[in-house]
Enzyme design. Structure first.
Site, PDB file in Angstrom:
ATOM      1  CG  ASP A 290      -1.766  -1.249   1.312  1.00 30.43           C
ATOM      2  OD1 ASP A 290      -2.277  -1.683   0.278  1.00 30.43           O
ATOM      3  OD2 ASP A 290      -1.863  -1.807   2.416  1.00 30.43           O
TER       4      ASP A 290
ATOM      5  CE  LYS B 140       2.924  -2.442  -4.535  1.00 33.35           C
ATOM      6  NZ  LYS B 140       2.644  -2.253  -3.114  1.00 33.35           N
TER       7      LYS B 140
ATOM      8  N   GLY C   9      -4.190  -4.111  -4.240  1.00 37.16           N
ATOM      9  CA  GLY C   9      -5.155  -3.061  -4.555  1.00 37.16           C
ATOM     10  C   GLY C   9      -4.411  -1.825  -4.990  1.00 37.16           C
ATOM     11  CG  HIS C  10      -2.152  -1.396  -8.099  1.00 36.14           C
ATOM     12  ND1 HIS C  10      -1.076  -1.235  -7.276  1.00 36.14           N
ATOM     13  CD2 HIS C  10      -1.885  -2.481  -8.849  1.00 36.14           C
ATOM     14  CE1 HIS C  10      -0.208  -2.205  -7.511  1.00 36.14           C
ATOM     15  NE2 HIS C  10      -0.682  -2.971  -8.457  1.00 36.14           N
TER      16      HIS C  10
ATOM     17  CD  GLN D  41       0.484  -8.809  -2.384  1.00 38.33           C
ATOM     18  OE1 GLN D  41       1.214  -9.446  -3.106  1.00 38.33           O
ATOM     19  NE2 GLN D  41      -0.757  -8.538  -2.724  1.00 38.33           N
TER      20      GLN D  41
HETATM   21  P1  IMP Z   1      -2.856 -12.814   1.814  1.00 40.90           P
HETATM   22  O1  IMP Z   1      -1.935 -12.226   0.795  1.00 40.90           O
HETATM   23  O2  IMP Z   1      -4.310 -12.580   1.513  1.00 40.90           O
HETATM   24  O3  IMP Z   1      -2.551 -14.260   2.080  1.00 40.90           O
HETATM   25  O4  IMP Z   1      -2.590 -12.060   3.210  1.00 40.90           O
HETATM   26  C1  IMP Z   1      -1.365 -12.220   3.919  1.00 40.90           C
HETATM   27  C2  IMP Z   1      -0.947 -10.897   4.568  1.00 40.90           C
HETATM   28  O5  IMP Z   1      -0.576  -9.970   3.562  1.00 40.90           O
HETATM   29  C3  IMP Z   1      -2.047 -10.211   5.379  1.00 40.90           C
HETATM   30  O6  IMP Z   1      -1.447  -9.551   6.472  1.00 40.90           O
HETATM   31  C4  IMP Z   1      -2.611  -9.184   4.411  1.00 40.90           C
HETATM   32  O7  IMP Z   1      -3.212  -8.098   5.088  1.00 40.90           O
HETATM   33  C5  IMP Z   1      -1.339  -8.777   3.698  1.00 40.90           C
HETATM   34  N1  IMP Z   1      -1.593  -8.251   2.343  1.00 40.90           N
HETATM   35  C6  IMP Z   1      -1.895  -8.957   1.237  1.00 40.90           C
HETATM   36  N2  IMP Z   1      -2.024  -8.133   0.177  1.00 40.90           N
HETATM   37  C7  IMP Z   1      -1.774  -6.900   0.624  1.00 40.90           C
HETATM   38  C8  IMP Z   1      -1.698  -5.620  -0.017  1.00 40.90           C
HETATM   39  O8  IMP Z   1      -1.866  -5.461  -1.228  1.00 40.90           O
HETATM   40  N3  IMP Z   1      -1.400  -4.565   0.783  1.00 40.90           N
HETATM   41  C9  IMP Z   1      -1.150  -4.709   2.107  1.00 40.90           C
HETATM   42  N4  IMP Z   1      -1.199  -5.874   2.742  1.00 40.90           N
HETATM   43  C10 IMP Z   1      -1.497  -6.961   2.007  1.00 40.90           C
END
Ligand code: IMP
Length: 432
Positions: free
Chosen positions: A13, A16, A40-41, A227
């Site tokens: 977040d 990007k 999420g962009h 991420q």
């Molecule tokens: P998962 O990717 O859904 O398995 O989540 C694993 C961890 O990564 C959790 O703490 C999510 O909140 C975090 N996470 C996954 N995608 C994002 C993102 O795009 N931004 C911030 N945190 C993320």
């Protein structure tokens, strides 16, 4: 011509989408190489009729630039229902999506992966990761366990149904006997997946070949990480991580180009820090300052709407990101969010069990105990959203940026000062 990688230098977040979109007009291909619709962009574009906001989860943000070929690489996990919903949303708004390419080797998020993600999290109780619940972890787990479904399997019905049955053989035992759920019907899953096959076909491509040919033809490729570094399954705050490799090295494996093709690694880093989900976060604020960062910065998840945890800038995290990604340039985002503060602390090290560390400690246990050591800088208390060159910034804002640069181990080559696409101070042309 080069391949440029954009990665998140913190916990995701970082903004990007804005950076990718800014470079969009200067590159020929924009590639996602890992993750899925957990990302999420948000991209805001100025149009003659006002600001247009786009929230993208799975599609590369380059899809909004008319001259760019958007690519979903082999390292991505794809929920096809989500992908088509996102495509339909863009088509409705007049965006041409016909150039999209989807790797035949990318793995598919099946409905049972989403179910598994949710029930496992529930079962973990207090120890849960706080996943996005999109089935990301279980899909990568199946990939590594060699029981995954790939995009190309949708074009061999017999193989597809055998693979779905094989995956469900053990999963159904778990769903029924451990998680107290109904068994998932293999036939139904196969049918659901097959229902996307015809519409998907024109997009399916050998994307590794495509990208390597593009590099040979001197085209520029932008590889866009989802991420962030600290959520990387190898280099992040394990187990509170995602299940893929957002770091720059993942861009090579997740797209099928050689690492020697990557010439620039841009680390996107917020002027403060946020994190979603559970796990250590040394500079986290629980006071009014944290609330102010959240409110002013709009720190609510694009994907899940969850409140983001907020805190001050963490230079050891930035230095670590330089180290594990080989960051050549930082793009500092959301500097304007700090405009209301009289004083702005920045973390320069940690105190852990009585000792001061300038780098991230070796173990998670130590990181959980890390107390930030701050240096506090004066704020600027004025609107900087109109600044377009470094000298437009108030002196104290310039000093804050210079301080972060000195502390973080790589030059700051661009600074975001507002939501809109053009609210950026560019100090070096990052496409070269
Ligand atoms: P998962 O990717 O859904 O398995 O989540 C694993 C961890 O990564 C959790 O703490 C999510 O909140 C975090 N996470 C996954 N995608 C994002 C993102 O795009 N931004 C911030 N945190 C993320």
């Amino acid at each position: 011509m080069p391949a440029i990688v954009i990665i998140g230098a913190q916990w995701g977040d970082e903004g990007k989408g804005k950076a990718t979109d800014l470079l969009g007009s200067a590159v020929d291909y924009v590639v996602r190489y890992q993750g899925g619709n957990n990302a999420g962009h948000t991209v805001v574009i100025n149009t003659p009729t006002g600001k247009e906001k786009y929230a993208l989860h799975l599609l590369p943000s380059g899809i909004l630039s008319p001259n760019v070929v958007p690519v979903i690489g082999n390292g991505v996990v794809i929920d096809l229902a989500v992908m088509f919903k996102e495509l339909d949303g863009l088509i409705e708004r007049g965006i041409d999506v016909s150039k999209l390419k989807v790797s035949a080797n990318a793995h598919v998020i099946a409905p049972y992966h989403v179910l598994q993600d949710k029930v496992v999290e529930r079962f973990l109780g207090k120890r849960q990761i706080g996943t996005t619940g999109r089935g990301i972890g279980p899909t990568y787990a199946d990939k590594v366990s060699r029981i995954g479904i790939r995009i190309q399997d949708l074009y061999d019905e017999s193989i597809l149904s055998q693979k779905v049955e094989a995956a469900l053989a053990t999963k159904n035992e778990l769903f029924v006997k451990i998680y107290n759920r109904r068994a998932v019907e293999a036939n139904q899953v196969t049918e659901t997946l097959l229902s996307f096959a015809d519409r998907l076909k024109p997009y399916v491509t050998d994307t590794s070949l495509l990208l390597n040919n593009a590099l040979t033809e001197n085209k520029t490729i932008l590889l866009e990480g989802g991420q962030g570094t600290l959520l990387d399954v190898d280099h992040g705050t394990y187990p509170f991580v995602t299940s893929s490799n957002p770091v720059a090295g993942g861009a090579a494996t997740g797209s099928g180009i050689g690492p020697n093709k990557i010439s620039t690694v841009i680390g996107i880093i917020k002027a403060y820090t946020t994190r979603v989900g559970a796990g250590p976060f040394p500079t986290e604020l629980f006071d009014q300052n944290g609330k102010e960062l959240r409110d002013v910065g709009g720190e609510f998840g694009t994907t899940t709407g969850r409140e983001r945890r907020c805190g001050w800038y963490d230079a050891p995290v930035a230095r670590y990101a330089v180290r594990v990604n080989g960051i050549t340039d930082f793009f500092l985002t959301k500097l304007d969010v700090l405009s209301g503060f009289d004083q702005i602390p920045a973390c320069v090290g940690y105190e852990i069990d009585g000792k001061v560390h300038s780098e991230l400690p070796m173990t998670q246990t130590e990181f959980h105990h890390a107390k930030p050591v701050y240096e506090t800088l004066p704020g600027w208390k004025s609107d900087i959203t109109g600044a377009r060159s470094f000298s437009d910034l108030p002196k104290t804002a310039q000093d804050y940026v210079k301080f972060l640069e000195e502390q973080s181990g790589a030059p700051i080559s661009a600074i975001g000062v507002g939501q809109a696409r053009d609210a950026t101070i560019v100090l070096r042309d990052l496409s070269k």
